[in-house]
Design a protein around this motif. Structure first.
Motif, PDB file in Angstrom:
ATOM      1  N   TYR A  73       0.841  -1.209   0.000  1.00 40.73           N
ATOM      2  CA  TYR A  73       0.000   0.000   0.000  1.00 40.73           C
ATOM      3  C   TYR A  73       0.871   1.252   0.000  1.00 40.73           C
ATOM      4  CZ  TYR A  73      -3.700  -3.244   1.402  1.00 40.73           C
ATOM      5  OH  TYR A  73      -4.581  -4.280   1.455  1.00 40.73           O
ATOM      6  N   TRP A  74       1.895   1.250   0.875  1.00 39.14           N
ATOM      7  CA  TRP A  74       2.737   2.450   0.968  1.00 39.14           C
ATOM      8  C   TRP A  74       3.531   2.647  -0.331  1.00 39.14           C
ATOM      9  CZ3 TRP A  74      -0.450   2.565   4.377  1.00 39.14           C
ATOM     10  CH2 TRP A  74      -0.464   1.821   5.554  1.00 39.14           C
ATOM     11  N   ASP A  75       4.026   1.550  -0.905  1.00 36.10           N
ATOM     12  CA  ASP A  75       4.794   1.673  -2.145  1.00 36.10           C
ATOM     13  C   ASP A  75       3.919   2.183  -3.287  1.00 36.10           C
ATOM     14  OD1 ASP A  75       6.980   0.734  -0.777  1.00 36.10           O
ATOM     15  OD2 ASP A  75       6.850  -1.319  -1.557  1.00 36.10           O
ATOM     16  N   ALA A  76       2.677   1.697  -3.345  1.00 38.58           N
ATOM     17  CA  ALA A  76       1.764   2.168  -4.392  1.00 38.58           C
ATOM     18  C   ALA A  76       1.451   3.650  -4.212  1.00 38.58           C
ATOM     19  CB  ALA A  76       0.478   1.348  -4.366  1.00 38.58           C
ATOM     20  N   PHE A  77       1.310   4.080  -2.972  1.00 34.96           N
ATOM     21  CA  PHE A  77       1.054   5.501  -2.713  1.00 34.96           C
ATOM     22  C   PHE A  77       2.235   6.338  -3.192  1.00 34.96           C
ATOM     23  CE2 PHE A  77       1.451   9.270  -0.044  1.00 34.96           C
ATOM     24  CZ  PHE A  77       0.187   9.823  -0.137  1.00 34.96           C
ATOM     25  N   HIS A  78       3.464   5.924  -2.854  1.00 39.08           N
ATOM     26  CA  HIS A  78       4.643   6.679  -3.272  1.00 39.08           C
ATOM     27  C   HIS A  78       4.768   6.696  -4.795  1.00 39.08           C
ATOM     28  CE1 HIS A  78       6.099   7.458   0.693  1.00 39.08           C
ATOM     29  NE2 HIS A  78       6.248   6.182   1.005  1.00 39.08           N
ATOM     30  N   ALA A  79       4.432   5.576  -5.450  1.00 35.88           N
ATOM     31  CA  ALA A  79       4.526   5.528  -6.910  1.00 35.88           C
ATOM     32  C   ALA A  79       3.549   6.494  -7.567  1.00 35.88           C
ATOM     33  CB  ALA A  79       4.275   4.103  -7.399  1.00 35.88           C
ATOM     34  N   ARG A  80       2.353   6.593  -7.015  1.00 35.36           N
ATOM     35  CA  ARG A  80       1.351   7.502  -7.584  1.00 35.36           C
ATOM     36  C   ARG A  80       1.630   8.960  -7.241  1.00 35.36           C
ATOM     37  NH1 ARG A  80      -4.644   4.747  -6.638  1.00 35.36           N
ATOM     38  NH2 ARG A  80      -4.119   2.637  -7.375  1.00 35.36           N
ATOM     39  N   HIS A  81       2.191   9.197  -6.074  1.00 33.63           N
ATOM     40  CA  HIS A  81       2.355  10.575  -5.580  1.00 33.63           C
ATOM     41  C   HIS A  81       3.790  10.762  -5.072  1.00 33.63           C
ATOM     42  CE1 HIS A  81      -2.021  10.749  -5.810  1.00 33.63           C
ATOM     43  NE2 HIS A  81      -2.061   9.638  -5.093  1.00 33.63           N
ATOM     44  N   PRO A  82       4.758  10.839  -5.957  1.00 26.47           N
ATOM     45  CA  PRO A  82       6.166  10.870  -5.546  1.00 26.47           C
ATOM     46  C   PRO A  82       6.558  12.098  -4.740  1.00 26.47           C
ATOM     47  CG  PRO A  82       5.947  11.276  -7.907  1.00 26.47           C
ATOM     48  CD  PRO A  82       4.606  10.829  -7.421  1.00 26.47           C
ATOM     49  N   ARG A  83       5.777  13.168  -4.795  1.00 25.44           N
ATOM     50  CA  ARG A  83       6.109  14.377  -4.034  1.00 25.44           C
ATOM     51  C   ARG A  83       5.365  14.442  -2.704  1.00 25.44           C
ATOM     52  NH1 ARG A  83       8.870  18.289  -6.671  1.00 25.44           N
ATOM     53  NH2 ARG A  83       7.864  19.982  -5.527  1.00 25.44           N
ATOM     54  N   TRP A  84       4.622  13.389  -2.387  1.00 27.26           N
ATOM     55  CA  TRP A  84       3.951  13.288  -1.084  1.00 27.26           C
ATOM     56  C   TRP A  84       4.624  12.184  -0.284  1.00 27.26           C
ATOM     57  CZ3 TRP A  84      -1.926  13.298  -2.766  1.00 27.26           C
ATOM     58  CH2 TRP A  84      -2.230  14.549  -3.310  1.00 27.26           C
ATOM     59  N   GLU A  85       4.764  12.385   1.010  1.00 24.42           N
ATOM     60  CA  GLU A  85       5.432  11.384   1.836  1.00 24.42           C
ATOM     61  C   GLU A  85       4.520  10.904   2.965  1.00 24.42           C
ATOM     62  OE1 GLU A  85       8.901  12.811   3.769  1.00 24.42           O
ATOM     63  OE2 GLU A  85       7.823  14.168   5.111  1.00 24.42           O
ATOM     64  N   LEU A  86       4.807   9.707   3.449  1.00 25.25           N
ATOM     65  CA  LEU A  86       4.119   9.134   4.599  1.00 25.25           C
ATOM     66  C   LEU A  86       5.079   9.073   5.772  1.00 25.25           C
ATOM     67  CD1 LEU A  86       2.385   6.098   2.843  1.00 25.25           C
ATOM     68  CD2 LEU A  86       1.326   8.297   3.419  1.00 25.25           C
TER      69      LEU A  86
END
Length: 295
Positions: free
Chosen positions: A108-121
């Motif tokens: 889930y976290w990797d997919a989020f980073h792939a879609r939104h590379p300028r947003w961080e968790l």
């Protein structure tokens, strides 16, 4: 008030103890006392009632705390966003987690980073004794916790994963020789208790009665998972956990027994309705698109 003095006052308002405040602030107790006395002189009234046994906020202190807390949070957010922007990050989502299997959720976290590379968790542990406080105080943006959650100001989002249940027992416990246990059998033994969470939410973790109607007795009050494991290992209690706990927290003095007769745990996203934003919605969309995992 200087920013440092605001931090000193608000930290003391949280701790209500000069020694712990000094430790958190990396200052001496005398420096904390001097700062508070100066603030009280400047304001013209006492902020704390203190004696040899306790420290308490006065009405003036409570008013100042309630008005300064949002300012401190806003300043911290401003500095956090500025630091992130300097590194090319345009948004940060703070995620509080009660589950212990963060590695299982990497897709889930990797997919989020792939879609939104300028947003961080950014991830933080969320204590079960104050389950929704972090959201309500603005310390985290999203909470991952077991469901259901029925709070009027909170939104229950998508489910990330479901998990079976296990029972933690001491090595020499009467149940230890069994290959598995039923929910009816655990009513013969005490479980940990807490007074700081809603009954419906506690019951979703460990019900107050078995399906057959037998009461499941609560025992010593606990404030952390370490407290629970200490009591389990000495045989004072048994305790239900998600099955992933056995994989991530193996101990030589505790057995993990499969538990039957209860529904699987579900863990999902929760956030404060008033704080919903594009970043929260983006993470929820990733979870919905990837679907619920089962462990």
């Amino acid at each position: 008030m200087e920013l440092r003095d605001i931090e000193i006052f608000l930290t003391l308002a949280e701790e209500l103890h000069f020694g712990r405040t000094a430790e958190r602030m990396h200052l001496t107790s005398a420096r904390i006392s001097q700062a508070i006395k100066k603030q009280e002189r400047d304001l013209g009234g006492p902020l704390f009632e203190r004696n040899s046994r306790s420290v308490r906020l006065t009405p003036l202190g409570r008013q100042l705390r309630d008005e300064l807390q949002p300012i401190r949070l806003a300043l911290r957010d401003t500095m956090r966003r500025a630091r992130a922007a300097a590194t090319g990050v345009t948004a940060t989502l703070r995620v509080g987690t009660m589950n212990g299997n963060g590695h299982d959720l990497r897709p889930y976290w990797d997919a989020f980073h792939a879609r939104h590379p300028r947003w961080e968790l950014r991830f933080r542990h969320a204590p079960f004794v104050d389950p929704f406080g972090g959201l309500r105080r603005g310390e985290i943006d999203v909470l991952i916790a077991w469901l259901p959650i029925a709070e009027p100001d909170l939104v229950m989002g998508p489910v990330l994963f479901s998990d079976s249940r296990v029972l933690a027992v001491a090595l020499d416990h009467p149940l230890a020789a069994r290959p598995s246990v039923t929910v009816e059998s655990i009513a013969d033994f005490r479980h940990s208790g807490t007074t700081s969470v809603p009954d419906y939410w506690e019951s979703a973790f460990v019900p107050f009665h078995t399906p057959g109607g037998r009461p499941i007795e609560r025992g010593p009050l606990v404030t952390s998972a370490d407290d629970i494991m200490t009591l389990v290992s000495t045989g004072e209690i048994v305790n239900v956990f998600p099955a992933h706990t056995a994989r991530y927290w193996p101990r030589p003095d505790v057995l993990w027994l499969p538990l039957t007769g209860l529904e699987r745990f579900t863990f999902g996203m929760v956030w404060r309705g008033e704080a919903e934003n594009d970043v929260i919605c983006a993470l929820a969309a990733v979870v919905r698109d990837l679907g619920t995992s089962a462990f």
